[in-house]
Every structure is written in structure tokens, then in C-alpha cells.
Design an enzyme around this catalytic site. Structure first.
Site, PDB file in Angstrom:
ATOM      1  N   LYS A  14     -14.053   0.845   6.217  1.00  9.65           N
ATOM      2  CA  LYS A  14     -13.095  -0.089   5.612  1.00  9.65           C
ATOM      3  C   LYS A  14     -13.391  -1.535   6.026  1.00  9.65           C
ATOM      4  O   LYS A  14     -13.439  -2.447   5.194  1.00  9.65           O
ATOM      5  CB  LYS A  14     -11.673   0.314   6.020  1.00  9.65           C
ATOM      6  CG  LYS A  14     -10.590  -0.640   5.564  1.00  9.65           C
ATOM      7  CD  LYS A  14     -10.432  -0.699   4.059  1.00  9.65           C
ATOM      8  CE  LYS A  14      -9.532  -1.852   3.664  1.00  9.65           C
ATOM      9  NZ  LYS A  14      -9.400  -2.009   2.228  1.00  9.65           N
ATOM     10  N   CYS A  66      -5.775  -9.141   3.246  1.00  8.27           N
ATOM     11  CA  CYS A  66      -6.794  -8.291   3.879  1.00  8.27           C
ATOM     12  C   CYS A  66      -8.003  -9.043   4.424  1.00  8.27           C
ATOM     13  O   CYS A  66      -8.273  -8.984   5.623  1.00  8.27           O
ATOM     14  CB  CYS A  66      -7.256  -7.221   2.888  1.00  8.27           C
ATOM     15  SG  CYS A  66      -5.955  -6.045   2.508  1.00  8.27           S
ATOM     16  N   LYS A  92      -4.087 -14.586  -5.409  1.00  7.76           N
ATOM     17  CA  LYS A  92      -4.778 -14.243  -6.654  1.00  7.76           C
ATOM     18  C   LYS A  92      -3.715 -13.943  -7.705  1.00  7.76           C
ATOM     19  O   LYS A  92      -2.535 -13.831  -7.373  1.00  7.76           O
ATOM     20  CB  LYS A  92      -5.733 -13.076  -6.468  1.00  7.76           C
ATOM     21  CG  LYS A  92      -5.059 -11.754  -6.129  1.00  7.76           C
ATOM     22  CD  LYS A  92      -6.111 -10.675  -6.182  1.00  7.76           C
ATOM     23  CE  LYS A  92      -5.599  -9.339  -5.774  1.00  7.76           C
ATOM     24  NZ  LYS A  92      -6.607  -8.297  -5.845  1.00  7.76           N
ATOM     25  N   VAL A 151       0.820  -1.211   0.000  1.00  5.00           N
ATOM     26  CA  VAL A 151       0.000   0.000   0.000  1.00  5.00           C
ATOM     27  C   VAL A 151       0.857   1.266   0.000  1.00  5.00           C
ATOM     28  O   VAL A 151       0.642   2.175  -0.804  1.00  5.00           O
ATOM     29  CB  VAL A 151      -0.969  -0.006   1.209  1.00  5.00           C
ATOM     30  CG1 VAL A 151      -1.552   1.373   1.468  1.00  5.00           C
ATOM     31  CG2 VAL A 151      -2.092  -0.996   0.941  1.00  5.00           C
ATOM     32  N   LYS A 193      -7.698 -11.364   7.741  1.00  3.00           N
ATOM     33  CA  LYS A 193      -7.380 -10.665   8.992  1.00  3.00           C
ATOM     34  C   LYS A 193      -8.427  -9.599   9.329  1.00  3.00           C
ATOM     35  O   LYS A 193      -8.723  -9.369  10.498  1.00  3.00           O
ATOM     36  CB  LYS A 193      -5.976 -10.058   8.938  1.00  3.00           C
ATOM     37  CG  LYS A 193      -5.856  -8.787   8.123  1.00  3.00           C
ATOM     38  CD  LYS A 193      -4.488  -8.141   8.272  1.00  3.00           C
ATOM     39  CE  LYS A 193      -4.346  -6.897   7.403  1.00  3.00           C
ATOM     40  NZ  LYS A 193      -5.219  -5.777   7.742  1.00  3.00           N
ATOM     41  N   GLU A 220      -7.452   2.630   2.636  1.00  2.10           N
ATOM     42  CA  GLU A 220      -7.102   2.353   1.237  1.00  2.10           C
ATOM     43  C   GLU A 220      -7.926   1.167   0.727  1.00  2.10           C
ATOM     44  O   GLU A 220      -8.102   0.189   1.431  1.00  2.10           O
ATOM     45  CB  GLU A 220      -5.594   2.057   1.140  1.00  2.10           C
ATOM     46  CG  GLU A 220      -5.100   1.825  -0.260  1.00  2.10           C
ATOM     47  CD  GLU A 220      -5.572   2.917  -1.228  1.00  2.10           C
ATOM     48  OE1 GLU A 220      -5.306   4.101  -0.985  1.00  2.10           O
ATOM     49  OE2 GLU A 220      -6.225   2.564  -2.228  1.00  2.10           O
ATOM     50  N   ARG A 226       0.219 -14.143   1.362  1.00  5.77           N
ATOM     51  CA  ARG A 226      -0.403 -14.112   2.686  1.00  5.77           C
ATOM     52  C   ARG A 226      -1.791 -14.754   2.669  1.00  5.77           C
ATOM     53  O   ARG A 226      -2.649 -14.379   1.881  1.00  5.77           O
ATOM     54  CB  ARG A 226      -0.476 -12.660   3.203  1.00  5.77           C
ATOM     55  CG  ARG A 226       0.875 -12.125   3.622  1.00  5.77           C
ATOM     56  CD  ARG A 226       0.818 -10.669   4.052  1.00  5.77           C
ATOM     57  NE  ARG A 226       0.760  -9.752   2.924  1.00  5.77           N
ATOM     58  CZ  ARG A 226       0.823  -8.417   3.045  1.00  5.77           C
ATOM     59  NH1 ARG A 226       0.929  -7.876   4.236  1.00  5.77           N
ATOM     60  NH2 ARG A 226       0.789  -7.657   1.970  1.00  5.77           N
ATOM     61  N   LEU A 234     -18.868 -12.541  -7.149  1.00  2.00           N
ATOM     62  CA  LEU A 234     -19.776 -13.691  -7.176  1.00  2.00           C
ATOM     63  C   LEU A 234     -19.128 -14.842  -7.939  1.00  2.00           C
ATOM     64  O   LEU A 234     -19.822 -15.608  -8.592  1.00  2.00           O
ATOM     65  CB  LEU A 234     -21.108 -13.294  -7.840  1.00  2.00           C
ATOM     66  CG  LEU A 234     -22.074 -12.494  -6.971  1.00  2.00           C
ATOM     67  CD1 LEU A 234     -23.346 -12.161  -7.735  1.00  2.00           C
ATOM     68  CD2 LEU A 234     -22.426 -13.245  -5.684  1.00  2.00           C
ATOM     69  N   ALA A 275     -17.336 -18.218  -7.710  1.00  2.00           N
ATOM     70  CA  ALA A 275     -17.069 -19.286  -6.742  1.00  2.00           C
ATOM     71  C   ALA A 275     -15.636 -19.788  -6.885  1.00  2.00           C
ATOM     72  O   ALA A 275     -15.086 -19.820  -7.984  1.00  2.00           O
ATOM     73  CB  ALA A 275     -18.054 -20.432  -6.956  1.00  2.00           C
TER      74      ALA A 275
HETATM   75  N1  LIG Z   1      -2.119  -5.146   0.561  1.00  2.00           N
HETATM   76  C1  LIG Z   1      -3.311  -4.691   0.204  1.00  2.00           C
HETATM   77  O1  LIG Z   1      -3.850  -5.063  -0.852  1.00  2.00           O
HETATM   78  C2  LIG Z   1      -4.037  -3.691   1.077  1.00  2.00           C
HETATM   79  C3  LIG Z   1      -5.149  -3.015   0.553  1.00  2.00           C
HETATM   80  C4  LIG Z   1      -5.807  -2.090   1.365  1.00  2.00           C
HETATM   81  C5  LIG Z   1      -5.362  -1.849   2.654  1.00  2.00           C
HETATM   82  N2  LIG Z   1      -4.292  -2.529   3.141  1.00  2.00           N
HETATM   83  C6  LIG Z   1      -3.821  -2.229   4.502  1.00  2.00           C
HETATM   84  O2  LIG Z   1      -2.663  -1.399   4.390  1.00  2.00           O
HETATM   85  C7  LIG Z   1      -1.760  -1.690   5.469  1.00  2.00           C
HETATM   86  C8  LIG Z   1      -0.400  -2.061   4.896  1.00  2.00           C
HETATM   87  O3  LIG Z   1      -0.534  -3.263   4.148  1.00  2.00           O
HETATM   88  P1  LIG Z   1       0.598  -3.774   3.172  1.00  2.00           P
HETATM   89  O4  LIG Z   1       0.037  -4.931   2.451  1.00  2.00           O
HETATM   90  O5  LIG Z   1       1.143  -2.619   2.402  1.00  2.00           O
HETATM   91  O6  LIG Z   1       1.705  -4.262   4.242  1.00  2.00           O
HETATM   92  P2  LIG Z   1       3.218  -4.641   3.971  1.00  2.00           P
HETATM   93  O7  LIG Z   1       3.572  -5.625   5.029  1.00  2.00           O
HETATM   94  O8  LIG Z   1       3.433  -4.974   2.540  1.00  2.00           O
HETATM   95  O9  LIG Z   1       4.009  -3.273   4.237  1.00  2.00           O
HETATM   96  C9  LIG Z   1       4.186  -2.693   5.501  1.00  2.00           C
HETATM   97  C10 LIG Z   1       5.559  -2.035   5.519  1.00  2.00           C
HETATM   98  O10 LIG Z   1       5.665  -1.236   6.685  1.00  2.00           O
HETATM   99  C11 LIG Z   1       7.019  -1.311   7.143  1.00  2.00           C
HETATM  100  N3  LIG Z   1       7.032  -0.857   8.545  1.00  2.00           N
HETATM  101  C12 LIG Z   1       6.522  -1.458   9.635  1.00  2.00           C
HETATM  102  N4  LIG Z   1       6.702  -0.682  10.732  1.00  2.00           N
HETATM  103  C13 LIG Z   1       7.337   0.439  10.316  1.00  2.00           C
HETATM  104  C14 LIG Z   1       7.779   1.632  10.973  1.00  2.00           C
HETATM  105  N5  LIG Z   1       7.562   1.842  12.282  1.00  2.00           N
HETATM  106  N6  LIG Z   1       8.403   2.566  10.231  1.00  2.00           N
HETATM  107  C15 LIG Z   1       8.600   2.389   8.906  1.00  2.00           C
HETATM  108  N7  LIG Z   1       8.196   1.294   8.237  1.00  2.00           N
HETATM  109  C16 LIG Z   1       7.560   0.331   8.934  1.00  2.00           C
HETATM  110  C17 LIG Z   1       7.386  -2.762   6.927  1.00  2.00           C
HETATM  111  O11 LIG Z   1       8.784  -2.945   6.884  1.00  2.00           O
HETATM  112  C18 LIG Z   1       6.713  -3.030   5.567  1.00  2.00           C
HETATM  113  O12 LIG Z   1       7.597  -2.779   4.487  1.00  2.00           O
HETATM  114  C19 LIG Z   1      -2.422  -2.798   6.283  1.00  2.00           C
HETATM  115  O13 LIG Z   1      -3.141  -2.216   7.348  1.00  2.00           O
HETATM  116  C20 LIG Z   1      -3.374  -3.436   5.293  1.00  2.00           C
HETATM  117  O14 LIG Z   1      -4.474  -4.047   5.928  1.00  2.00           O
HETATM  118  C21 LIG Z   1      -3.608  -3.432   2.377  1.00  2.00           C
END
Ligand SMILES: NC(=O)c1ccc[n+]([C@@H]2O[C@H](COP(=O)([O-])OP(=O)(O)OC[C@H]3O[C@@H](n4cnc5c(N)ncnc54)[C@H](O)[C@@H]3O)[C@@H](O)[C@H]2O)c1
Length: 438
Positions: free
Chosen positions: A207, A263, A324, A11, A266, A151, A331, A253, A255
Site C-alpha cells: 500500500k 492519503c 480533487k 473508506v 501522510k 484499500e 485534507r 501524468l 501536471a
Molecule cells: N480516504 C481515502 O481515499 C482512502 C483510500 C485508501 C485508504 N485509506 C485509508 O483508510 C483509513 C481510513 O481513512 P478515511 O479517509 O476513511 O478516514 P476518516 O477519517 O474519514 O474515517 C475514520 C473514521 O473512524 C472513526 N473512528 C476512529 N476511531 C474509532 C474507533 N476506535 N471506533 C470506531 N470508530 C472510530 C472516526 O470517527 C471516523 O469516522 C486511513 O488509514 C486511510 O489512510 C483512505
């Protein structure tokens, strides 16, 4: 406008690159030194279509930087986005907010001038209040506002989703923050105004409610698929038939083997926990979580049944490992639940995935990874299509028939028309279609 992203994962990196592409000055921070070194080397640590080119052009234009120096990046920022992970807390399923709170403390120490702190990570209701409390406690002089801006991008289509969102939800009632957030997204809403403002707690819940609804929709059609198999109906036609109703809609929809990914699993669990904590259980979502967990196990049983009741000593070829297509994200992928059950039952699993094998190698044991679909299919008793990558959409069944031990396809994504596979002499088992290929 200077934007700092804390967390440069799926993200944070996509959002940072896209904000730079809007014309903002962006600094992406991450605590992972290797990740930042890679990015400073012009390489990207994830697979996301189009990201590499967009990153390069914005770096070359001088609008995009990468650093581990959170203090300098925060001090220079008008807006700081928190995009760190919020995984399930081990043991209880609540969202683990330790990364969020660590980022809040880092921000508090470095903040200079009026700064808008935005939680882009998916966080439970009330997290913004706690982030605000932490910053105020650490730095009582700080001039800041905490905003929720969840997001909604999907991995694999992240850039298009970020740049052409259905809506942008912004949770704040502080007028200065409203102005700043309008400026951040101005390049988008000049074309169409998808900004939706509300209070911070409502934004946080939007969200989770959105993800829970989509997870429920997938789980609903999965149960209808099981029913189709029993009564001799076709779930794809049921999906189409109900999806034509505008009140239902045709998305989510399809299957399959159960939802996975970074996401839905969790977030549904975290919503269940939040709701239980406040005495307002969300029983539909509790059931969704349980049904989906069972489903992943039942997919392994489906493979075993299709193989005549036993996979002991048989080579099983798995196509697709990521949750996917078009991502390298493993994950909570269904493959992680299906493959170990096949192995416990004596199967020798060979697998191929265009982007996921490196991560899968750290999460699965004793899987033999192949070069392509045909390599893993050699001598296999069954081909199991788990993730619908484009590379698996036009398989050469004539060739497969000559190299497999027996012609058997278990298509957990309903990619193939039954007749096409049957024409090549394959036994076919899809989802929500009668066994044997009706
Ligand atoms: N992946 C998706 O498709 C998606 C979509 C929408 C929302 N989200 C949400 O967005 C958030 C991030 O998801 P993601 O998939 O990008 O996670 P991710 O694990 O890919 O990235 C998180 C990053 O944060 C870094 N990090 C952790 N603690 C830190 C700190 N204190 N300072 C600096 N960097 C730090 C980690 O090293 C890692 O690179 C989550 O809450 C997730 O639920 C994810």
C-alpha cells in the site's frame, strides 16, 4: 457472512455499503455519535457520488446497520474490518496508530468464536503484528487471525473502484483466514480473479509503495512542467508522448499544483519515516515530499507573478477548494497552502467550491465564499482554477470578461485550451505551458 466495519469514514462507509451490496450482512460502527445518528437517519456524512442511493437500497434490504455499540457488532461478526484513520502523528510524520490500537482493544474484549480481524486502514509494516499482540494480551482465549487488506479506492470514484478493483491485496498465511477472505470477496472474483495473496508485512508495504510511486509520478511530471515553461515546451504533449510508452503508462501524468488529499501526503511521509527508522532511507520519496511541499508554495507565487507582481488589495477569485473534484474532502488540499500565501500578500480571496465550502470554512480564515463561479469572479483581478470540478470546465468567458476587473485566468489544472481562452481576450497562465499562453 457477517461483516463489521470499525470506522465509518470515507473508506469504512464505502466498503461497508459495497459489502452489503455483495449480499453480506454488514454493521458499520463509528465512535462519532453524530455520524451514526445521521446514517441511521438515512443521510450520509460525506459527499461521494452514488453512495446515498446504494446505502438506501441496502438499508431497505435489511443488510446494512449503523451503531456505536462496538461490542455487540464485534461479537456478531465473522470478519471485523478496522477502517479508522491513520493521520500523520503531530510533530514527527509517523502514522498515528492510536485509533488502530484502540479499535484492537475494543475488538479483543468483545470477540466471540473464530473471527478474522482485518486492517483495511493504511498502516505501517508491522502494525498487524502489534494488533495481534494487543488482542492476545487483552483476551488470551480469543480465537482470531489478523489479516492485512489495504484499500485502494479513490474518493470521487470510490464505489466503482471498490466494486471493480485492479486487484485486492490480502496479507495472511493462516489457512482459515484465507478461506474467509475468499468468501468475503467471492462476489467479485467470480467475474475475474483479482485476489493477490501474500504475507501480512508485504501487504502492508504494498500500500505504501503504491502510493509513494504514484506521488512520485505526479511530482515528476510537475517538475517537467516547470522545465517546459522555461524552454517553451508543452507538458500536456510531453505527458501524452511519454504515456504512450506502455512501460510508463498514461495515468498520473497530469501536471498540476502538487498532490494533496487524505492519503499521499501522510503516506509518503510515513514511508519515509519507516525507512529511516530501519536504516534503509527511500531518498526518491524524501525528495518527492520536499518537491511537492515547495510546489504548493510556488503556486501562490505563480498567481502573484501573473497579477503583475502584486496581489495587494486585489480581489482574487478561487475556483475549487477540495483536493480533487467529486469529494468534499479538504485534507491537505493545495488550496489550503495557496490561499493563505495570497492573503499574506494582501489579496482579498473569494472562493467557490461545489461541495467543499463547509469544511473549508473551518480550515481557512477570511475567505469570502460565493454562490458560483460568476459570483466570486465579480470585480476580481484574477480567476484561479485550483480544482477541476465539472462546473468549471465550460465557463462562459464572454460573461466573465464583462464582470471581472481584468480578464486573467490562472489555470492550475490545464483545463482550458490556451487558444479558447485567448480568443475571449483573457491572459492565460497554465501549468507547463509558456507564460502568456503559447
Ligand atoms: N480516504 C481515502 O481515499 C482512502 C483510500 C485508501 C485508504 N485509506 C485509508 O483508510 C483509513 C481510513 O481513512 P478515511 O479517509 O476513511 O478516514 P476518516 O477519517 O474519514 O474515517 C475514520 C473514521 O473512524 C472513526 N473512528 C476512529 N476511531 C474509532 C474507533 N476506535 N471506533 C470506531 N470508530 C472510530 C472516526 O470517527 C471516523 O469516522 C486511513 O488509514 C486511510 O489512510 C483512505
Amino acid at each position: 457472512m457477517h461483516i463489521t466495519m470499525i470506522g465509518s469514514g470515507y473508506v469504512g462507509l464505502v466498503s461497508g455499503v459495497c459489502f452489503a451490496d455483495f449480499g453480506h450482512d454488514v454493521t458499520c460502527v463509528d465512535s462519532n455519535v453524530d455520524k451514526i445518528a445521521l446514517l441511521n437517519d438515512g443521510k450520509i456524512p460525506i459527499f461521494e457520488p452514488g453512495l446515498s442511493d446504494l446505502l438506501a437500497s441496502n438499508r431497505n434490504a435489511g443488510r446494512l446497520n449503523f451503531t456505536t455499540d462496538v461490542a455487540a457488532a464485534v461479537a456478531a461478526a465473522d470478519v471485523v474490518f478496522i477502517a479508522v484513520g491513520t493521520p500523520s502523528r503531530r510533530g514527527d510524520g509517523h502514522a498515528d496508530l492510536s485509533y488502530i490500537y484502540a479499535a484492537a482493544r475494543d475488538i479483543a474484549r468483545a470477540i466471540k468464536g473464530f473471527t478474522v480481524v482485518v486492517t483495511k486502514s493504511t498502516v505501517p509494516v508491522g502494525t498487524g503484528d502489534e494488533v495481534e499482540r494487543i488482542i492476545r494480551e487483552e483476551n488470551p482465549e480469543a480465537d482470531f487471525a489478523v489479516v492485512s487488506n489495504p484499500e485502494f479506492l479513490r474518493e470521487g470514484a470510490a464505489i466503482a473502484d471498490f466494486k471493480r478493483p485492479d486487484r485486492i491485496v490480502i496479507g495472511t498465511e493462516e489457512p482459515r483466514a484465507v478461506d474467509v477472505m475468499k468468501e468475503v470477496y467471492r462476489p467479485l472474483y467470480l467475474n475475474a480473479p483479482p485476489l493477490f495473496f501474500c504475507d501480512r508485512r508485504t501487504s502492508e508495504l504494498i500500500k505504501y509503495a503504491g502510493n509513494a510511486f504514484l506521488a512520485m509520478k505526479i511530482t515528476f511530471i510537475n517538475e517537467i512542467a516547470d522545465l517546459c515553461e522555461r524552454v517553451g515546451a508543452d507538458v500536456q504533449k510531453v505527458s501524452k508522448g511519454i504515456g504512450l510508452d506502455k512501460r510508463i503508462g498514461d495515468k498520473f501524468l497530469h501536471a498540476g499544483p502538487g498532490y494533496g488529499g487524505s492519503c499521499f501526503p501522510k503516506d509518503t511521509l510515513a514511508l519515509v519515516k519507516t525507512a529511516q527508522d530501519v536504516g534503509s532511507p527511500v531518498r526518491l520519496i524524501e525528495t518527492t515530499v520536499a518537491v511537492n511541499d515547495d510546489r504548493k508554495q510556488s503556486m501562490a507565487r505563480k498567481v502573484i507573478t501573473a497579477c503583475g507582481g502584486s496581489v495587494n488589495g486585489k480581489k482574487i477569485a478561487v475556483l475549487g477548494l477540495t483536493f480533487k473534484p467529486n469529494t468534499d474532502d479538504m485534507r491537505d488540499a493545495p488550496s489550503l497552502a495557496i490561499i493563505p500565501v495570497l492573503q499574506e500578500n494582501g489579496a482579498i480571496v473569494h472562493a467557490y467550491d461545489p461541495e467543499g465550502m463547509e469544511a473549508a470554512g473551518t480550515m481557512l480564515s477570511d475567505v469570502v465564499f460565493g454562490r458560483d463561479a460568476y459570483h466570486v469572479a465579480e470585480g476580481a483581478a484574477a480567476l484561479v482554477l485550483v480544482t477541476e470540478w465539472d462546473a468549471f470546465r465550460a465557463l462562459d468567458f464572454r460573461r466573465l470578461e464583462t464582470i471581472m476587473e481584468q480578464p486573467l485566468l490562472i489555470d492550475l489544472r490545464n483545463v482550458y485550451p490556451v487558444e479558447e481562452v485567448a480568443r475571449h481576450g483573457f491572459a492565460y497562465h497554465g501549468i507547463g505551458r509558456s507564460p502568456g499562453g503559447r
